[in-house]
Write a protein that holds these residues in place. Structure first.
Motif, PDB file in Angstrom:
ATOM      1  N   LEU A   1       5.839 -86.757  45.402  1.00 48.66           N
ATOM      2  CA  LEU A   1       6.939 -87.325  44.631  1.00 48.66           C
ATOM      3  C   LEU A   1       7.137 -86.602  43.304  1.00 48.66           C
ATOM      4  O   LEU A   1       8.272 -86.367  42.876  1.00 48.66           O
ATOM      5  CB  LEU A   1       6.706 -88.816  44.381  1.00 48.66           C
ATOM      6  N   PHE A   2       6.024 -86.232  42.645  1.00 52.51           N
ATOM      7  CA  PHE A   2       6.141 -85.477  41.392  1.00 52.51           C
ATOM      8  C   PHE A   2       6.797 -84.115  41.644  1.00 52.51           C
ATOM      9  O   PHE A   2       7.603 -83.643  40.835  1.00 52.51           O
ATOM     10  CB  PHE A   2       4.769 -85.290  40.739  1.00 52.51           C
ATOM     11  N   ALA A   3       6.434 -83.481  42.776  1.00 54.57           N
ATOM     12  CA  ALA A   3       7.036 -82.182  43.099  1.00 54.57           C
ATOM     13  C   ALA A   3       8.534 -82.326  43.338  1.00 54.57           C
ATOM     14  O   ALA A   3       9.338 -81.499  42.885  1.00 54.57           O
ATOM     15  CB  ALA A   3       6.347 -81.595  44.333  1.00 54.57           C
ATOM     16  N   LEU A   4       8.922 -83.400  44.057  1.00 51.54           N
ATOM     17  CA  LEU A   4      10.345 -83.658  44.297  1.00 51.54           C
ATOM     18  C   LEU A   4      11.064 -83.923  42.976  1.00 51.54           C
ATOM     19  O   LEU A   4      12.151 -83.370  42.725  1.00 51.54           O
ATOM     20  CB  LEU A   4      10.496 -84.861  45.236  1.00 51.54           C
TER      21      LEU A   4
ATOM     22  N   TYR B   1      15.981 -77.967  43.501  1.00 54.67           N
ATOM     23  CA  TYR B   1      15.918 -78.746  44.743  1.00 54.67           C
ATOM     24  C   TYR B   1      16.782 -78.106  45.821  1.00 54.67           C
ATOM     25  O   TYR B   1      17.929 -77.730  45.586  1.00 54.67           O
ATOM     26  CB  TYR B   1      16.383 -80.187  44.501  1.00 54.67           C
ATOM     27  N   ILE B   2      16.201 -77.979  47.013  1.00 59.53           N
ATOM     28  CA  ILE B   2      16.909 -77.496  48.203  1.00 59.53           C
ATOM     29  C   ILE B   2      16.650 -78.488  49.324  1.00 59.53           C
ATOM     30  O   ILE B   2      15.512 -78.906  49.542  1.00 59.53           O
ATOM     31  CB  ILE B   2      16.432 -76.088  48.621  1.00 59.53           C
ATOM     32  N   HIS B   3      17.681 -78.856  50.040  1.00 54.76           N
ATOM     33  CA  HIS B   3      17.545 -79.783  51.165  1.00 54.76           C
ATOM     34  C   HIS B   3      16.942 -79.037  52.356  1.00 54.76           C
ATOM     35  O   HIS B   3      17.395 -77.964  52.722  1.00 54.76           O
ATOM     36  CB  HIS B   3      18.906 -80.358  51.545  1.00 54.76           C
ATOM     37  N   ALA B   4      15.916 -79.606  52.959  1.00 55.37           N
ATOM     38  CA  ALA B   4      15.259 -78.982  54.114  1.00 55.37           C
ATOM     39  C   ALA B   4      16.136 -79.104  55.364  1.00 55.37           C
ATOM     40  O   ALA B   4      17.027 -79.960  55.426  1.00 55.37           O
ATOM     41  CB  ALA B   4      13.902 -79.638  54.345  1.00 55.37           C
ATOM     42  N   PRO B   5      15.882 -78.274  56.376  1.00 48.62           N
ATOM     43  CA  PRO B   5      16.646 -78.380  57.635  1.00 48.62           C
ATOM     44  C   PRO B   5      16.399 -79.716  58.331  1.00 48.62           C
ATOM     45  O   PRO B   5      15.406 -80.404  58.071  1.00 48.62           O
ATOM     46  CB  PRO B   5      16.096 -77.212  58.473  1.00 48.62           C
ATOM     47  N   TYR B   6      17.292 -80.046  59.244  1.00 39.35           N
ATOM     48  CA  TYR B   6      17.205 -81.286  60.006  1.00 39.35           C
ATOM     49  C   TYR B   6      16.529 -81.022  61.352  1.00 39.35           C
ATOM     50  O   TYR B   6      16.562 -79.914  61.877  1.00 39.35           O
ATOM     51  CB  TYR B   6      18.598 -81.854  60.281  1.00 39.35           C
ATOM     52  N   SER B   7      15.955 -82.082  61.912  1.00 40.12           N
ATOM     53  CA  SER B   7      15.566 -82.050  63.324  1.00 40.12           C
ATOM     54  C   SER B   7      16.588 -82.898  64.064  1.00 40.12           C
ATOM     55  O   SER B   7      16.926 -84.009  63.626  1.00 40.12           O
ATOM     56  CB  SER B   7      14.152 -82.604  63.525  1.00 40.12           C
ATOM     57  N   ALA B   8      17.108 -82.377  65.165  1.00 38.60           N
ATOM     58  CA  ALA B   8      18.206 -83.036  65.877  1.00 38.60           C
ATOM     59  C   ALA B   8      17.730 -83.617  67.200  1.00 38.60           C
ATOM     60  O   ALA B   8      16.865 -83.057  67.867  1.00 38.60           O
ATOM     61  CB  ALA B   8      19.345 -82.043  66.117  1.00 38.60           C
ATOM     62  N   PHE B   9      18.308 -84.763  67.559  1.00 40.15           N
ATOM     63  CA  PHE B   9      18.049 -85.370  68.865  1.00 40.15           C
ATOM     64  C   PHE B   9      19.252 -86.235  69.212  1.00 40.15           C
ATOM     65  O   PHE B   9      20.132 -86.473  68.372  1.00 40.15           O
ATOM     66  CB  PHE B   9      16.758 -86.200  68.854  1.00 40.15           C
ATOM     67  N   THR B  10      19.316 -86.687  70.445  1.00 37.96           N
ATOM     68  CA  THR B  10      20.446 -87.501  70.889  1.00 37.96           C
ATOM     69  C   THR B  10      19.953 -88.889  71.294  1.00 37.96           C
ATOM     70  O   THR B  10      18.816 -89.070  71.727  1.00 37.96           O
ATOM     71  CB  THR B  10      21.175 -86.861  72.089  1.00 37.96           C
TER      72      THR B  10
END
Length: 317
Positions: free
Chosen positions: A32-35, A44-53
């Motif tokens: 949390l401190f790092a964020l 801050y950079i948003h990480a990639p998503y994992s996708a599913f259906t």
């Protein structure tokens, strides 16, 4: 940091057993401190998503963000939801505290009674659905709305990063199903349409739930005249189109299919496909939580035969 900590406590409800949540929680304060530091220094950079259906029942693509990003989404939501929600119209019911599907159903029922003078007059209902709503949202239009409404431009920049982390096939288009922020942003986006309906067109009987909406009137011609103006506004201002196969104009007396129920002047019954799906699930050995969920659903309409079946009776016809 206080907001991030409180967001974490809300986020982990029902998720404590998940591996990614446990991993983040093992070194919680450092994470949390790092964020917090990345947010403070602008790295801050948003990480990639994992996708599913999933199928609920129609197939939907869900994009799951990292734990850190989802905690941030919740922290943003905690700060901004109250101020945005105060500006939304009363008859918008999706993803809002104190609202929801059942409140929308009850509101539709009350409006039908008012528009028909207690069912003494014929009431027509124009029902519409936005085509591929989440996948069609124009991020530039949305960011312009946010920039106009948020005095703290750090939020605008942050939303730009979150929006830029996703596209529905075309850069700058779409919101991911799965982000908590997407629920809020979808309402922000369609609030422009709500305001147009209520204050420009002065529509009296209007209910919206997500991208489904209905308008009631005792004049069919009035609703027919509204339709091209609605379609024009959605495309011109929001780059959205109505689903051509889901625009309906019919009387309440003939039955109006809205939010899983078919509505008549004095009662509502479960939509046929919903009933069939429920019976298939129950015959397939549904779990106790699923049965309890269906039992709760059936209390909101005329479904006595189905309720008896849930309680061990015969299969309803």
């Amino acid at each position: 940091m206080d907001n991030l900590l409180e967001a974490w406590q809300e986020f982990i409800q029902g998720k404590r057993s998940r591996a990614d949540v446990q991993e983040f929680g093992r070194d919680l304060m450092s994470n949390l401190f790092a964020l917090h530091q990345r947010l403070e220094d602008g790295t801050y950079i948003h990480a990639p998503y994992s996708a599913f259906t999933i199928s609920d029942p129609k197939t939907r693509s869900i994009h799951k963000a990292s734990v850190a990003d989802r905690v941030l989404h919740r922290a943003i939501y905690r700060k901004l939801y109250p101020s945005f929600d105060r500006t939304f119209i009363a008859d918008s019911f999706s993803c809002r505290m104190g609202k929801g599907t059942h409140k929308a159903l009850d509101r539709f029922e009350r409006m039908a009674g008012q528009a028909s003078k207690n069912h003494r007059r014929t009431v027509w209902v124009l029902k519409c659905d936005v085509r591929k709503f989440f996948a069609s949202i124009d991020q530039r239009v949305l960011l312009a709305m946010l920039d106009a409404r948020l005095a703290d431009k750090r939020f605008v920049r942050l939303f730009g990063i979150i929006l830029g982390s996703f596209s529905a096939g075309e850069t700058g288009i779409g919101l991911p199903l799965g982000n908590l922020t997407s629920q809020l942003l979808a309402n922000v986006y369609l609030d422009a349409f709500d305001q147009f309906m209520k204050h420009k067109l002065r529509v009296k009987y209007y209910v919206r739930y997500a991208d489904d909406f209905v308008i009631l009137s005792d004049e069919r011609q009035y609703l027919e005249c509204l339709l091209p103006m609605i379609a024009d506004f959605l495309w011109r201002e929001l780059r959205l189109r109505l689903h051509p196969g889901k625009v309906e104009l019919r009387t309440v007396a003939s039955g109006v299919d809205f939010l899983g129920w078919t509505h008549f002047p004095d009662h509502r019954v479960l939509r046929t496909v919903t009933k069939r799906r429920m019976l298939n699930a129950l015959n397939g050995g549904a779990t106790k939580p699923v049965v309890a969920s269906y039992r709760g659903l059936l209390t909101h309409g005329n479904a006595h035969g189905l309720a008896r079946f849930l309680n061990g009776g015969r299969t309803p016809s």
